[in-house]
Design an enzyme around this catalytic site. Structure first.
Site, PDB file in Angstrom:
ATOM      1  N   GLY A 142       2.745  48.200  34.146  1.00 22.52           N
ATOM      2  CA  GLY A 142       3.197  47.966  32.775  1.00 22.52           C
ATOM      3  C   GLY A 142       3.476  46.515  32.462  1.00 22.52           C
ATOM      4  O   GLY A 142       3.004  45.992  31.444  1.00 22.52           O
ATOM      5  N   ILE A 177      11.303  51.789  30.121  1.00 23.31           N
ATOM      6  CA  ILE A 177      11.941  52.983  30.695  1.00 23.31           C
ATOM      7  C   ILE A 177      13.147  52.589  31.539  1.00 23.31           C
ATOM      8  O   ILE A 177      13.511  53.256  32.505  1.00 23.31           O
ATOM      9  CB  ILE A 177      10.921  53.824  31.493  1.00 23.31           C
ATOM     10  CG1 ILE A 177      10.297  53.022  32.644  1.00 23.31           C
ATOM     11  CG2 ILE A 177       9.817  54.324  30.576  1.00 23.31           C
ATOM     12  CD1 ILE A 177       9.423  53.890  33.579  1.00 23.31           C
ATOM     13  N   GLU A 237       7.363  49.674  41.738  1.00 22.56           N
ATOM     14  CA  GLU A 237       7.372  50.650  42.824  1.00 22.56           C
ATOM     15  C   GLU A 237       7.344  50.003  44.205  1.00 22.56           C
ATOM     16  O   GLU A 237       7.477  50.692  45.217  1.00 22.56           O
ATOM     17  CB  GLU A 237       6.168  51.598  42.666  1.00 22.56           C
ATOM     18  CG  GLU A 237       6.309  52.451  41.420  1.00 22.56           C
ATOM     19  CD  GLU A 237       4.997  53.040  40.940  1.00 22.56           C
ATOM     20  OE1 GLU A 237       4.924  54.257  40.780  1.00 22.56           O
ATOM     21  OE2 GLU A 237       4.037  52.281  40.733  1.00 22.56           O
TER      22      GLU A 237
END
Lengths: 724, 323
Positions: free
Chosen positions: A508, A465, A688
């Site tokens: 991921g 992404i 994150e």
């Protein structure tokens, strides 16, 4: 063959032995040239023969029911149809795996997707969507204000010891309330789907983060067998949580395409991304910190109030990092979720930490001020021996080192008292915050193929992404198979490929990376067998296998491609240890003494996230996190109209994400670390970590600059200048 | 977007004869058309007209209506003699938008009131008589001066604020071939009961240029306060040209952005200053006059004290007197 590993045992650090030199190095992403030259095809760029164009229609009332008046538009040029079947109220929540709420002809918030129209051209479809007459039956009694909501789900997930007593007995306390506004993911690429049916089989080119779940969500929403659904998302232009779950345009495209027996492409307008996907909830947070005379925490309270639509299971895990970051035996967290008729709340980058750590780390700065202890020393002093709630040991945790080395690199020793440093109209100050983000391992599969010509192929339905998945999976395979990374091709984003963890929750890279590692490890075992040596003795480098006094080029060992599937599953290690990535953020800001405008001057993040798989893509994640941190600290906030609940600032002109000038130099340092309990590649999540705490470094710097403590985020000029 | 005709004007008289909505850079109009806030039946593309020159005339400058904002900001004469304009232009939009946006188009841009942009909301400016949702809604960026019961929209331009400081005149050509020159105050209408009427421009008329008179005496400044460092509309902006001689303010021209439905200039503010020895007290008096009728609507209340602070800082900077 499948090489399967359930993470119940610490695994050897094989990637430290392989020696190919592919892992960790700051390799450019292999698909980068395609992206910057426009040759990477994103969902909205696919064209199909005889394709029609779909546009979603939103509800223009807050609550009630509706019917669409097809006659009002059926004579318009290009009109092909309008449908309300199967509409989903909002995007599915991450890993939901089933249909989101499908309210039929009922409206539960202003902006809800209620129909899809299709036409021969995009412009016609948009015009028809605008012209379509909707007959509404409004219902009174809706609620859009979290502070006065009548339905509130309350819980007290943590209540340990006696926090009130700890507060009463403490030498120093902080008891402060912080508020954050809702956030929108605002990915550069809006949500887009192209649906094509072949009989009962549906192929969807979409922009999604977690394909194996998205396939089930789409199938369930349409009432069909998931085996008949294929989703392709080879390139995704940012997701940040908003593409975790199937979104309204996918349903719209699929419904219209089925009815028309033609491919239909449906792209959300930017305004619709703000109106009908998911937002991050606003929060109100009360922080209570009790500390002894040495600044050691004896109590931590972190209560939060947030909102969501009825029947949404998701709640922002505001206290995610508060549970384990600092010690203190008396602990209490309460959570209230007000049920409102406003756009759904869901995951937006670092759900929990992104806003919870703004409050926690701001409060720690306030405690530092109260105790007179340096903010870095205070934090280090409060790093607990064991998890203060569960009693578990921590796996790798380099928080103190991040704080110390970051401070050194940043020049923290030059920090002065509030208001002490002034340059003309500008007050200048520095701030620090810890970063922490829980580490998670998820089930993931990948197929690895080694060809006799020394090339390799990695295949999985994992997504990239914008994070660098193509790069790191390539590097892991290259490292394990002893190949130059240029010899490895990575195929992603297709549900026909082995199902992966998907991109989200910062899991991921390590999860899908472990599956590739395992697939490649199985190939190594077969090569070792052929070479006649133990797998541990095998060395693969630059296409040559060495072991047991043998040295053979790969081609000589192979009579055809070797294909192995890697399959990682979380095991007992996930529960045995408290696992998280850690770091420290530093910011220097200038605050204008006339206007209260804040300009970030420089920032630095010192991060520890286990093995760094690619220093460049990892640093880019941290850069992006810092930009988000700056945004949440200074700019970003969705505004809901207090009468209708609709999103007022629904475009990028009025929803202010940072521009380049707001996000100047950002240095990223990594602490060398391996986490043996996390997974077989010893890496932890970093996607994150960069945002977690980052905004608090900025607001703490504002306080250090000008002496104004902003507890109501974002710190726009109006919250600062009245106090100067 | 509603279907529309497109006509390319080759000459000014083509443009004046054609019945339709003028488009130049389209940086605002196209957005509004996509949203169907604007639904013109015909667009008249004027970008081929010969209006791209910045001409020096006797003690003045004539800026063709099609001069891009980026070119105007970079023009040596503008930078030297009218720095307030150059700075205002560079404080607006983004590099890409400034390349595309034109001088005439900039003057004609619509408000950024979010209720105006959302066709699911009532808006007296967009649909007269439907009501104003902004007054009691989210009005952080909206006006505190010159509002009416019907509308509290602000004019978003930075460029126009500087032009107001400079006593610019807008050159307008009418279909009958007449040319008139209007000050910005003459050009822009206050909302009153007809917020849908924003300027005195009549159908068929075309802005052909902006005239800047002789540069003002003294020093010039443009200061813009915004929510992020770039690419944000003004919360408050102040454009100013102030001259001090013999310890007294001899000339002052001040205009404000982000406060009203047009670039805001109040002669009373200048009267307070001219002839006075600059001081914090005098600056405060000027702010008192500017803000005497200011009214906030909740989320934009902060603009009142913020304007005072910025005005005083600008006056302090230009006169060299501490606040």
């Amino acid at each position: 063959m499948t090489e399967q590993l359930k993470m119940d045992e610490v695994q050897p650090r094989l990637l430290d032995e392989t020696g190919q030199g592919a892992i960790t190095r700051p390799m450019d992403r292999p698909e980068g040239a395609l992206k910057v030259s426009g040759r990477a095809t994103y969902a909205a760029e696919y064209k199909a023969a005889n394709m029609a164009y779909g546009v979603m229609v939103r509800a223009a009332i807050t609550r009630g029911s509706y019917t669409v008046d097809e006659a009002s538009v059926k004579d318009m040029e290009g009109f092909l149809g309008v449908w309300t079947d199967h509409m989903i109220r909002n995007s599915a929540q991450g890993t939901m795996n089933t249909n989101p709420v499908q309210p039929g002809l009922n409206i539960q918030y202003f902006g809800q997707p209620i129909a899809v129209v299709a036409a021969e051209t995009f412009e016609q479809a948009r015009h028809i969507a605008h012209a379509l007459r909707i007959d509404y039956t409004s219902e009174e009694g809706f609620e859009v204000d979290p502070e006065t909501a009548s339905q509130v789900d309350e819980s007290v997930p943590v209540d340990q010891g006696d926090l009130d007593r700890a507060m009463a007995d403490a030498a120093f306390t902080v008891d402060a309330t912080y508020t954050t506004k809702p956030h929108n993911s605002a990915p550069m690429e809006p949500h887009a789907s192209l649906a094509e049916w072949d009989g009962e089989r549906l192929t969807l080119h979409g922009s999604y983060q977690m394909l194996k779940y998205n396939r089930n969500e789409l199938a369930d929403s349409l009432g069909m067998d998931a085996a008949n659904v294929r989703i392709l998302s080879p390139y995704v232009g940012g997701g940040f949580g908003s593409k975790l779950g199937i979104a309204p345009e996918a349903i719209g495209a699929a419904v219209a395409a089925k009815a028309l027996k033609r491919p239909v492409r449906c792209v959300l307008a930017r305004q619709q991304v703000f109106q009908m996907v998911v937002r991050r909830t606003e929060t109100r947070q009360r922080l209570r910190l009790a500390a002894d005379a040495d600044g050691r925490l004896t109590g931590v309270g972190h209560d939060n109030w947030q909102s969501n639509l009825p029947d949404e299971q998701f709640a922002e895990p505001v206290t995610a990092a508060t549970h384990f970051l600092y010690g203190g035996e008396n602990r209490r967290n309460a959570q209230s979720v007000a049920r409102l008729n406003r756009m759904a709340s869901g995951s937006v980058r670092a759900p929990g930490e992104a806003v919870g750590m703004l409050a926690l780390e701001n409060a720690m700065d306030e405690l530092a001020e109260a105790t007179g202890i340096d903010p870095i020393e205070l934090r280090i002093r409060n790093i607990p021996e064991i998890h203060p709630e569960s009693g578990k040991q921590y796996s790798s945790r380099s928080l103190a080192q991040c704080l110390k080395e970051g401070a050194e690199a940043f020049g923290w020793q030059d920090r002065q008292a509030p208001k002490a440093r002034r340059e003309g109209e500008w007050f200048v100050g520095m701030g620090v915050a810890s970063a922490a983000r829980t580490n998670i391992l998820m089930e993931s599969k990948a197929r690895v193929t080694l060809n006799p010509d020394g090339t390799a192929l990695v295949e999985t339905d994992m997504t990239d992404i914008g994070t660098g998945t193509y790069a790191i999976l390539c590097q892991i395979a290259a490292e394990m198979l002893g190949l130059d990374p240029s010899k490895v091709t990575v195929m992603l984003g297709d549900t026909d490929l082995p199902p992966a963890s998907g991109s989200g929750g910062s899991w991921g890279a390590a999860s899908s990376g472990s599956s590739v590692f395992l697939g490649a490890k199985a190939i190594r075992a077969r090569l070792a067998e052929r070479l006649g040596c133990a797998p541990e003795a095998l060395r693969l480098q630059d296409g040559v296998a060495t072991g047991g006094n043998n040295r053979r080029p790969l081609a000589e060992l192979m009579d055809g491609p070797l294909v192995e599937e890697g399959h990682i599953q979380p095991g007992s290690k996930s529960d045995e240890m408290a696992q998280a990535s850690y770091g420290a953020h530093f910011a220097e800001v200038a605050v204008n003494s006339v206007t209260g405008e804040v300009r970030v001057r420089r920032t630095l993040s010192c991060m520890a996230a286990g093995r760094i798989l690619n220093e460049k893509t990892a640093a880019s994640q941290v850069h992006g996190g810092m930009v988000w941190g700056i945004g949440s600290a200074l700019h970003e906030g969705v505004e809901h109209d207090h009468r209708t609940g609709h999103v007022v600032n629904d475009d990028l002109a009025e929803y202010h994400i940072p521009v380049h000038l707001d996000a100047p130099r950002h240095d990223v340092l990594f602490i060398e670390e391996r986490d043996d309990h996390a997974n077989p590649v010893q890496a932890k999540g970093i996607g994150e970590l960069g945002i977690s705490g980052a905004g608090a470094a900025v607001t703490n710097a504002i306080y250090n600059a000008c002496g104004v403590r902003v507890r109501d985020y974002p710190a726009t000029p109006d919250k600062i200048f009245p106090h100067l | 977007m509603r279907p529309f005709d497109y006509v390319r004007a080759e000459t000014t008289s083509d443009a004046l004869r054609a019945d339709g909505r003028i488009i130049a850079g389209g940086t605002n109009l196209l957005d509004l058309m996509k949203l169907e806030v604007e639904t013109p039946e015909r667009l008249i593309d004027v970008t081929r007209l010969d209006l791209r020159e910045i001409e020096a005339q006797e003690n003045s400058l004539r800026i063709g209506a099609l001069v891009p904002n980026s070119d105007l900001a970079a023009d040596e004469r503008v930078r030297r003699d009218y720095p307030v304009l150059s700075r205002a232009l560079l404080a607006g939009a983004s590099g890409q938008l400034r390349n595309k946006a034109t001088t005439g188009g900039n003057l004609m841009q619509r408000t950024r009131c979010p209720y105006f942009y959302d066709t699911a909301q009532p808006c007296n400016k967009r649909e007269p008589g439907t009501g104003c949702q902004a007054r009691e809604g989210f009005n952080r960026i909206l006006a505190i001066l010159g509002t009416s019961d019907k509308c509290i929209a602000t004019h978003p331009s930075d460029m126009a604020v500087a032009m107001r400081v400079l006593d610019a005149r807008i050159e307008i050509e009418s279909p009958s071939g007449e040319t008139r020159l209007l000050t910005l105050d003459e050009f822009y209408l206050l909302p009153g009961d007809t917020p849908e009427r924003e300027t005195v421009l009549e159908p068929g008329e075309l802005i052909t240029a902006v005239h800047l008179p002789e540069p003002p005496k003294g020093r010039q400044a443009y200061r813009k306060v915004r929510d992020r460092a770039s690419y944000a509309f003004a919360l408050v902006s102040v454009g100013a040209a102030v001259n001090v001689e013999g310890g007294k303010i001899t000339d002052a021209a001040l205009a404000f952005g982000g406060l009203g439905p047009r670039p805001w200039r109040d002669a009373g503010v200048e009267e307070v200053l001219i002839g006075e020895t600059p001081s914090a007290a005098v600056f405060d008096k000027a702010a008192d006059v500017l803000l005497r009728d200011a009214r906030g609507f909740g989320a934009n209340d902060f603009k009142i004290p913020l304007t005072r602070r910025v005005l005083k800082a600008v006056l302090s900077e230009l006169t060299g007197v501490a606040q």
